[in-house]
Design a protein around this motif. Structure first.
Motif, PDB file in Angstrom:
ATOM      1  N   GLY A   1      39.891  32.585  51.822  1.00  0.00           N
ATOM      2  CA  GLY A   1      38.235  32.527  51.630  1.00  0.00           C
ATOM      3  C   GLY A   1      37.685  33.695  51.020  1.00  0.00           C
ATOM      4  O   GLY A   1      38.409  34.141  50.260  1.00  0.00           O
ATOM      5  N   THR A   2      36.435  34.163  51.490  1.00  0.00           N
ATOM      6  CA  THR A   2      35.733  34.801  50.796  1.00  0.00           C
ATOM      7  C   THR A   2      35.621  36.369  51.782  1.00  0.00           C
ATOM      8  O   THR A   2      35.268  37.251  51.617  1.00  0.00           O
ATOM      9  N   ASP A   3      36.842  36.212  52.770  1.00  0.00           N
ATOM     10  CA  ASP A   3      36.788  37.382  53.742  1.00  0.00           C
ATOM     11  C   ASP A   3      37.066  38.686  53.082  1.00  0.00           C
ATOM     12  O   ASP A   3      36.430  39.773  53.218  1.00  0.00           O
ATOM     13  N   LEU A   4      38.103  38.677  51.906  1.00  0.00           N
ATOM     14  CA  LEU A   4      38.562  39.624  51.378  1.00  0.00           C
ATOM     15  C   LEU A   4      37.385  40.208  50.510  1.00  0.00           C
ATOM     16  O   LEU A   4      37.227  41.458  50.041  1.00  0.00           O
ATOM     17  N   LEU A   5      36.598  39.473  49.840  1.00  0.00           N
ATOM     18  CA  LEU A   5      35.590  39.811  48.989  1.00  0.00           C
ATOM     19  C   LEU A   5      34.580  40.558  49.744  1.00  0.00           C
ATOM     20  O   LEU A   5      33.961  41.416  49.129  1.00  0.00           O
TER      21      LEU A   5
ATOM     22  N   ARG B   1      36.552  31.396  39.131  1.00  0.00           N
ATOM     23  CA  ARG B   1      37.924  31.586  39.378  1.00  0.00           C
ATOM     24  C   ARG B   1      38.058  30.827  40.754  1.00  0.00           C
ATOM     25  O   ARG B   1      39.196  30.153  41.066  1.00  0.00           O
ATOM     26  N   TYR B   2      37.350  31.317  41.683  1.00  0.00           N
ATOM     27  CA  TYR B   2      37.558  30.982  42.867  1.00  0.00           C
ATOM     28  C   TYR B   2      37.193  29.154  43.156  1.00  0.00           C
ATOM     29  O   TYR B   2      38.022  28.599  43.762  1.00  0.00           O
TER      30      TYR B   2
ATOM     31  N   ALA C   1      43.165  36.189  45.349  1.00  0.00           N
ATOM     32  CA  ALA C   1      44.614  35.718  45.268  1.00  0.00           C
ATOM     33  C   ALA C   1      44.927  34.775  46.309  1.00  0.00           C
ATOM     34  O   ALA C   1      45.704  33.704  45.785  1.00  0.00           O
ATOM     35  N   ASP C   2      44.828  34.988  47.459  1.00  0.00           N
ATOM     36  CA  ASP C   2      45.216  34.283  48.593  1.00  0.00           C
ATOM     37  C   ASP C   2      43.930  33.338  48.982  1.00  0.00           C
ATOM     38  O   ASP C   2      42.894  33.829  49.681  1.00  0.00           O
ATOM     39  N   ILE C   3      43.747  32.201  48.448  1.00  0.00           N
ATOM     40  CA  ILE C   3      42.579  31.313  48.557  1.00  0.00           C
ATOM     41  C   ILE C   3      42.488  30.964  50.062  1.00  0.00           C
ATOM     42  O   ILE C   3      41.181  30.785  50.446  1.00  0.00           O
ATOM     43  N   ASN C   4      43.312  31.008  50.741  1.00  0.00           N
ATOM     44  CA  ASN C   4      43.249  30.441  52.132  1.00  0.00           C
ATOM     45  C   ASN C   4      42.395  31.559  53.030  1.00  0.00           C
ATOM     46  O   ASN C   4      41.982  31.191  54.215  1.00  0.00           O
TER      47      ASN C   4
ATOM     48  N   ILE D   1      42.681  31.524  33.685  1.00  0.00           N
ATOM     49  CA  ILE D   1      43.972  31.273  32.969  1.00  0.00           C
ATOM     50  C   ILE D   1      44.765  32.275  33.666  1.00  0.00           C
ATOM     51  O   ILE D   1      45.932  32.048  34.059  1.00  0.00           O
ATOM     52  N   THR D   2      44.660  33.504  33.565  1.00  0.00           N
ATOM     53  CA  THR D   2      45.372  34.719  33.814  1.00  0.00           C
ATOM     54  C   THR D   2      45.024  35.370  35.249  1.00  0.00           C
ATOM     55  O   THR D   2      45.861  36.051  35.793  1.00  0.00           O
ATOM     56  N   GLY D   3      43.644  35.287  35.814  1.00  0.00           N
ATOM     57  CA  GLY D   3      43.416  36.085  37.195  1.00  0.00           C
ATOM     58  C   GLY D   3      43.393  37.505  36.795  1.00  0.00           C
ATOM     59  O   GLY D   3      43.392  38.374  37.685  1.00  0.00           O
ATOM     60  N   GLU D   4      43.222  37.977  35.486  1.00  0.00           N
ATOM     61  CA  GLU D   4      42.977  39.205  35.049  1.00  0.00           C
ATOM     62  C   GLU D   4      41.878  39.393  34.391  1.00  0.00           C
ATOM     63  O   GLU D   4      41.250  38.496  33.837  1.00  0.00           O
TER      64      GLU D   4
END
Length: 648
Positions: A364-368, A312-313, A359-362, A254-257
């Motif tokens: 993908g998982t790179d930042l994870l 969330r993803y 936050a920027d789903i485009n 819901i909130t991303g928090e």
């Protein structure tokens, strides 16, 4: 107001419980303490009620509210429920919990002790008075006891004293409890829930999840029941999750928090929709984890606080991952997060960092993966990572995953041990490759006997057939019957290592084989992305050897921890993890095994990590302290902490 009158008002529907209240969580010691305090006429505190119109009020239970004005308990539910159960002999209509804590309480007329029924102590001993029966019969019951006291030569001379004690016991019903009232047209549900949360925020009475749930249920009375229904469905399928954990996933979607305070400001309709979305996303994640990684039940589902990030993803992708590559990369991130214990401390700040990464789903998982590398360094598994021991070791689920999704074969029927084996005798069990009895005869310690590298998974039937035979004996039979089945379970094929005297070398070689298999799985999940780019960074290597502090030493200790977990379940508090492994954050090296641990605290987001350590070495206690665990070295001290700082 007299206690007897309060209980009458509960019966008539004049006093009820709002739906946003949590259930009954007291234990027998607390009930006994309440009765003892009332008997001795010690203060037990006042009640806080919300006086409001019965029209449109949402309360717990099926009983109709009295017409006109009703009093809803904001503070005092545990005391009133305990008194109702002890005096009436049954639970009130608004009851939700375990009735055992107020069932069968007795009073000894000589010692003035309160205890719960024990057959060996109380059977055929008339000195023990059943409080509920006395309260229900009232003066007629008192008459029966007076007659009995007068007939006993050893009691008759002091009959006045004993009769006075029984009258004093009956007098509990007439004790006045002060009631504070919240009244006025301006006292809306929102205001009252805020008051409730403020009252219950002193000390550590309720977790942030409990307080948030109270806020939600003030406007959505059926919220708790609907969430419990979702949890029950997962429980039926082998997964145990808490309300706090479900709320964490809802908050993520819901909130991303990570912090619950954001959820408290969310409209009810959004929260209702969030529950639906969270349930679907979690189902999706669990199916991915079980189907692709083989982690198909609660005991092996590690890294569960990575799941809010996954849910969330998945929700951001509208329940549709682009392809098998995206699916496997997300699972690889989950697997790595679980292996290295990414969420074992500072859960909220870690979650916030990962929520920001997606936050920027485009992307993908790179930042994870970037966050994971910055935090941990090398993501490549080394043989020393499998040096842990016990089923609480972080790499125990990794072994299970390798077994379920690889080509591991059963050693009796030769069948693949993937999901789907039917029949009770085909359920997977942990098998000690070198039998425990054989290793203990060699003078080895429990940590060596229960090394993860000495575990494999077999069907129950096969486990029974092998029994306590030595590998040097039964390995020959297995390989003749099903060639290749030993190697499929990462058994070194050097027959010299099958001898008991070479057990240490066997472990070292199998650790190497397991590490190679894990890295192969990780590279497979990464597909065409360069494994070295993601997995390898400069980091000092693990030491060749290191001491492993002890964990649970005997059956009596293990039973104590099981009893503690059952007790906590009755309090609606999370069970601890038995034999929890602390690993070095950089190297992954196992440092200590904590007997029973709550790495996220007994009230997540509100209390610190906690551990119960019985008869442990000073080194283990120091490591627990260094890693932020408040630890207790006896069960009574731990229970006192729970009762005084958590559950009251």
């Amino acid at each position: 107001m007299k206690i007897s009158t309060i209980l009458d008002h509960v019966d008539s529907g004049d006093i009820a419980l709002p739906k946003f209240q949590r259930g009954y969580v007291w234990n027998r010691d607390q009930v006994r303490g309440l009765m003892d305090s009332l008997y001795r006429q010690h203060p037990v505190g006042s009640l806080l009620v919300w006086v409001t119109s019965a029209d449109g009020v949402d309360s717990r239970g099926d009983q109709a509210l009295a017409p006109g004005v009703v009093r809803l308990l904001l503070d005092g539910q545990q005391r009133i429920t305990s008194l109702y159960g002890s005096i009436r002999g049954t639970a009130p209509t608004f009851f939700d919990g375990n009735s055992q804590p107020f069932t069968g309480i007795y009073f000894h007329i000589e010692t003035e002790d309160f205890r719960f029924y024990q057959q060996s102590l109380m059977r055929d001993n008339p000195h023990w008075i059943n409080i509920t029966q006395l309260m229900q019969k009232g003066h007629s019951g008192l008459g029966e006891h007076i007659t009995w006291i007068s007939s006993q030569p050893q009691l008759a001379s002091d009959s006045g004293k004993y009769i006075g004690r029984l009258n004093k016991l009956l007098g509990i019903r007439d004790i006045e409890l002060h009631i504070e009232e919240v009244t006025g047209a301006d006292k809306t549900v929102e205001v009252v829930v805020d008051i409730f949360n403020r009252v219950n925020s002193g000390g550590t009475k309720l977790s942030q999840g409990d307080l948030t749930l109270a806020k939600i249920c003030g406007f959505w009375p059926e919220g708790r029941e609907q969430m419990q229904a979702v949890l029950s469905r997962w429980q039926e399928n082998g997964y145990e999750f808490s309300l706090d954990w479900l709320l964490r996933n809802m908050n993520a979607i819901i909130t991303g928090e990570a912090r619950f305070t954001y959820l408290q400001k969310t409209p009810t309709s959004t929260i209702q929709d969030g529950l639906t979305r969270a349930e679907k996303s979690i189902d999706y994640a669990l199916n991915l984890i079980a189907g692709r990684l083989g982690l198909d039940h609660d005991r092996v589902l590690f890294g569960r606080y990575a799941i809010p990030v996954m849910s969330r993803y998945i929700d951001q992708r509208n329940m549709h991952l682009e392809d098998v590559i995206e699916r496997d990369r997300l699972l690889c991130w989950y697997f790595q997060s679980a292996m290295w214990g990414r969420f074992s401390a500072s859960t909220e700040s870690t979650l916030d960092a990962d929520f920001e990464a997606i936050a920027d789903i485009n992307q993908g998982t790179d930042l994870l993966f970037e966050q994971l590398r910055l935090w941990h360094g090398s993501l490549r598994v080394k043989p020393a990572h499998f040096r842990g021991w016990s089923r609480g070791a972080r790499f125990y689920p990794v072994l299970y995953a390798l077994t379920r999704i690889g080509e591991a074969k059963d050693w009796d029927n030769g069948l693949s041990l993937k999901n789907g084996l039917l029949g009770k005798m085909n359920a997977l069990e942990v098998h000690h490759i070198f039998p425990k009895s054989l290793l203990y005869k060699q003078g080895l310690q429990k940590s060596q006997v229960n090394a993860v590298a000495n575990f494999c998974f077999l069907t129950k039937n096969t486990n029974l057939k092998i029994g306590a035979r030595a590998p040097s004996e039964y390995f020959v039979d297995v390989e003749q019957k099903h060639p290749g089945s030993l190697a499929s379970q990462w058994i070194p094929m050097n027959t010299e290592l099958w001898k008991t005297e070479n057990y240490a070398q066997f472990l070292e070689e199998r650790q190497r084989l397991l590490a190679d298999a894990t890295n192969a799985l990780i590279e497979e999940l990464l597909h065409d992305v360069s494994p070295a780019q993601i997995l390898d960074t400069d980091r000092k290597s693990l030491p060749e050897t290191y001491p492993i502090p002890r964990g649970i030493e005997d059956i009596a200790e293990e039973e104590t921890f099981k009893e503690i977990n059952q007790w906590l379940r009755r309090l609606e508090l999370p069970e601890g993890q038995i034999e929890y492994e602390i690993s070095h954050p950089d190297t992954g090296q196992p440092l200590a095994i904590l007997d029973l641990a709550w790495p996220n605290g007994l009230q997540e987001g509100l209390s610190e990590p906690v551990a119960l350590l019985l008869d442990e070495q000073p080194a283990t206690l120091q490591i627990a302290a260094d890693y932020g665990f408040r630890h207790f070295t006896n069960a009574d001290a731990f229970k006192h902490y729970v009762e005084s700082d958590v559950a009251t």
